[in-house]
Design an enzyme around this catalytic site. Sequence first.
Site, PDB file in Angstrom:
ATOM      1  N   ASP A  10       0.868  -1.179   0.000  1.00 39.95           N
ATOM      2  CA  ASP A  10       0.000   0.000   0.000  1.00 39.95           C
ATOM      3  C   ASP A  10       0.903   1.226   0.000  1.00 39.95           C
ATOM      4  O   ASP A  10       2.115   1.120   0.257  1.00 39.95           O
ATOM      5  CB  ASP A  10      -0.895  -0.002   1.258  1.00 39.95           C
ATOM      6  CG  ASP A  10      -1.786   1.234   1.328  1.00 39.95           C
ATOM      7  OD1 ASP A  10      -2.327   1.642   0.283  1.00 39.95           O
ATOM      8  OD2 ASP A  10      -1.941   1.807   2.426  1.00 39.95           O
ATOM      9  N   SER A  11       0.290   2.387  -0.205  1.00 44.85           N
ATOM     10  CA  SER A  11       1.064   3.630  -0.144  1.00 44.85           C
ATOM     11  C   SER A  11       1.501   3.933   1.292  1.00 44.85           C
ATOM     12  O   SER A  11       2.386   4.748   1.503  1.00 44.85           O
ATOM     13  CB  SER A  11       0.204   4.782  -0.658  1.00 44.85           C
ATOM     14  OG  SER A  11      -0.988   4.853   0.098  1.00 44.85           O
ATOM     15  N   TYR A  42      -0.663   8.592  -2.327  1.00 37.45           N
ATOM     16  CA  TYR A  42      -0.624   8.425  -3.778  1.00 37.45           C
ATOM     17  C   TYR A  42      -1.847   9.118  -4.422  1.00 37.45           C
ATOM     18  O   TYR A  42      -1.809   9.468  -5.596  1.00 37.45           O
ATOM     19  CB  TYR A  42      -0.703   6.936  -4.155  1.00 37.45           C
ATOM     20  CG  TYR A  42       0.537   6.100  -3.942  1.00 37.45           C
ATOM     21  CD1 TYR A  42       1.674   6.590  -3.292  1.00 37.45           C
ATOM     22  CD2 TYR A  42       0.574   4.781  -4.417  1.00 37.45           C
ATOM     23  CE1 TYR A  42       2.795   5.786  -3.115  1.00 37.45           C
ATOM     24  CE2 TYR A  42       1.694   3.981  -4.246  1.00 37.45           C
ATOM     25  CZ  TYR A  42       2.796   4.480  -3.589  1.00 37.45           C
ATOM     26  OH  TYR A  42       3.906   3.673  -3.427  1.00 37.45           O
ATOM     27  N   GLY A  43      -2.909   9.234  -3.640  1.00 38.23           N
ATOM     28  CA  GLY A  43      -4.204   9.659  -4.187  1.00 38.23           C
ATOM     29  C   GLY A  43      -4.230  10.964  -4.961  1.00 38.23           C
ATOM     30  O   GLY A  43      -4.939  11.073  -5.955  1.00 38.23           O
ATOM     31  N   CYS A  73      -4.105  -1.296  -2.027  1.00 32.19           N
ATOM     32  CA  CYS A  73      -4.182   0.154  -2.180  1.00 32.19           C
ATOM     33  C   CYS A  73      -5.245   0.423  -3.234  1.00 32.19           C
ATOM     34  O   CYS A  73      -5.099  -0.006  -4.400  1.00 32.19           O
ATOM     35  CB  CYS A  73      -2.827   0.699  -2.633  1.00 32.19           C
ATOM     36  SG  CYS A  73      -2.859   2.474  -2.959  1.00 32.19           S
ATOM     37  N   THR A  75      -5.976   3.168  -4.648  1.00 35.59           N
ATOM     38  CA  THR A  75      -5.483   4.078  -5.683  1.00 35.59           C
ATOM     39  C   THR A  75      -4.694   3.334  -6.765  1.00 35.59           C
ATOM     40  O   THR A  75      -4.887   3.554  -7.954  1.00 35.59           O
ATOM     41  CB  THR A  75      -4.607   5.170  -5.021  1.00 35.59           C
ATOM     42  OG1 THR A  75      -5.385   5.780  -4.000  1.00 35.59           O
ATOM     43  CG2 THR A  75      -4.172   6.213  -6.019  1.00 35.59           C
ATOM     44  N   GLU A 152      -3.367   8.674   8.551  1.00 30.93           N
ATOM     45  CA  GLU A 152      -1.919   8.408   8.723  1.00 30.93           C
ATOM     46  C   GLU A 152      -1.375   9.115   9.970  1.00 30.93           C
ATOM     47  O   GLU A 152      -0.375   8.721  10.537  1.00 30.93           O
ATOM     48  CB  GLU A 152      -1.129   8.853   7.485  1.00 30.93           C
ATOM     49  CG  GLU A 152      -1.292   7.936   6.273  1.00 30.93           C
ATOM     50  CD  GLU A 152      -0.359   6.723   6.262  1.00 30.93           C
ATOM     51  OE1 GLU A 152       0.777   6.821   6.729  1.00 30.93           O
ATOM     52  OE2 GLU A 152      -0.796   5.648   5.783  1.00 30.93           O
ATOM     53  N   CYS A 186     -10.935   3.014  -0.304  1.00 32.73           N
ATOM     54  CA  CYS A 186      -9.522   3.224   0.027  1.00 32.73           C
ATOM     55  C   CYS A 186      -9.251   2.429   1.298  1.00 32.73           C
ATOM     56  O   CYS A 186     -10.063   2.447   2.241  1.00 32.73           O
ATOM     57  CB  CYS A 186      -9.295   4.718   0.254  1.00 32.73           C
ATOM     58  SG  CYS A 186      -7.727   5.098   1.065  1.00 32.73           S
ATOM     59  N   HIS A 188      -7.356   2.851   3.699  1.00 34.31           N
ATOM     60  CA  HIS A 188      -7.177   3.602   4.948  1.00 34.31           C
ATOM     61  C   HIS A 188      -8.519   3.844   5.656  1.00 34.31           C
ATOM     62  O   HIS A 188      -8.553   4.074   6.863  1.00 34.31           O
ATOM     63  CB  HIS A 188      -6.559   4.980   4.682  1.00 34.31           C
ATOM     64  CG  HIS A 188      -5.074   4.965   4.470  1.00 34.31           C
ATOM     65  ND1 HIS A 188      -4.481   4.446   3.348  1.00 34.31           N
ATOM     66  CD2 HIS A 188      -4.063   5.426   5.251  1.00 34.31           C
ATOM     67  CE1 HIS A 188      -3.165   4.599   3.441  1.00 34.31           C
ATOM     68  NE2 HIS A 188      -2.886   5.193   4.585  1.00 34.31           N
TER      69      HIS A 188
HETATM   70  N1  DGL Z   1      -4.648   3.094   0.993  1.00 37.81           N
HETATM   71  C1  DGL Z   1      -4.564   3.902  -0.214  1.00 37.81           C
HETATM   72  C2  DGL Z   1      -5.783   3.620  -1.043  1.00 37.81           C
HETATM   73  O1  DGL Z   1      -6.404   2.608  -0.793  1.00 37.81           O
HETATM   74  C3  DGL Z   1      -4.308   5.304   0.182  1.00 37.81           C
HETATM   75  C4  DGL Z   1      -4.173   6.213  -0.963  1.00 37.81           C
HETATM   76  C5  DGL Z   1      -3.214   7.320  -0.867  1.00 37.81           C
HETATM   77  O2  DGL Z   1      -2.061   7.072  -0.598  1.00 37.81           O
HETATM   78  O3  DGL Z   1      -3.636   8.445  -1.150  1.00 37.81           O
HETATM   79  O4  DGL Z   1      -6.159   4.312  -1.958  1.00 37.81           O
END
Ligand code: DGL
Length: 270
Positions: A10-11, A42-43, A73, A75, A152, A186, A188
Amino acid sequence: MDRRPIGVFDSGLGGLTAVRELTKRLPNESIIYFGDTGRVPYGPRGRDVIIKYASQDVNFLRTFDIKAILVACGTVSTTALDTLQQIYDMPLTGVVESASAKAARSTKNGRIGVIATSASIASGAYSRVIHTIDPSLTVIEKACPLFVPIVENGRFSKGDPLPELLVRDYLTELKALDVDTLVLGCTHYPLLWDVISDFMGEGVTLVSSGAEAAEYIAAELQEKDLLTDTKSAPNRYYVSDSTETFRKFASMYLQRDLDGDVEKVDIDKY
Ligand code: DGL
């Protein structure tokens, strides 16, 4: 039978919500997790950058002898999975199909909300997959770009005014549009489960994209006889920034103690 570990990335820490579900279903499997904590989120990024980052994440995981990768992830799953699947000759499972299928099964009034990062919503991936399953369903999508940074930073608890304010701000429209199912697109977002669920009310079913993907990959590995019969190695966790921060928050995502070593990697090398 296949005793090799499963790679998950994941990011950041959000993918641990998928690890939590994976471990519940498959306690014998060893997991190698990479969280790109040095480059999260990453979004808000463009597709090219997300593909570059995700490829490095996969390259790193492939330095281990893994049998499959769960792209935990949203994204990456919405914007880069097709490209990754073309590049790499190995099973790569994303979170979109399984969460979409669950939402389509769950809705009673045919109105599904999807919340995710800006890149995921811009890709239209959830809506596309849900409409492939059932074109008559109404899908209302909403980007919630500030959810990842607050999560986060550990600001996701009920009673904390910050997540409550953001949830109200982002979800008021979806609530007014009477969705009865809400996809947390997402990985998170399950940390905000209680705040979101309180706001949306009892009649709304929440779908966790990470949990659905974990269930899907577990069934797939079982079907292909690729599960192990015994835990051959402890889980290992890798991050691209401070291991301290990861250690501090990981157990909240896993809902149990962190069960493996954490190491920092220089992801730019991959
Ligand atoms: N957990 C990532 C997702 O599911 C987070 C995205 C991000 O880093 O913006 O999209």
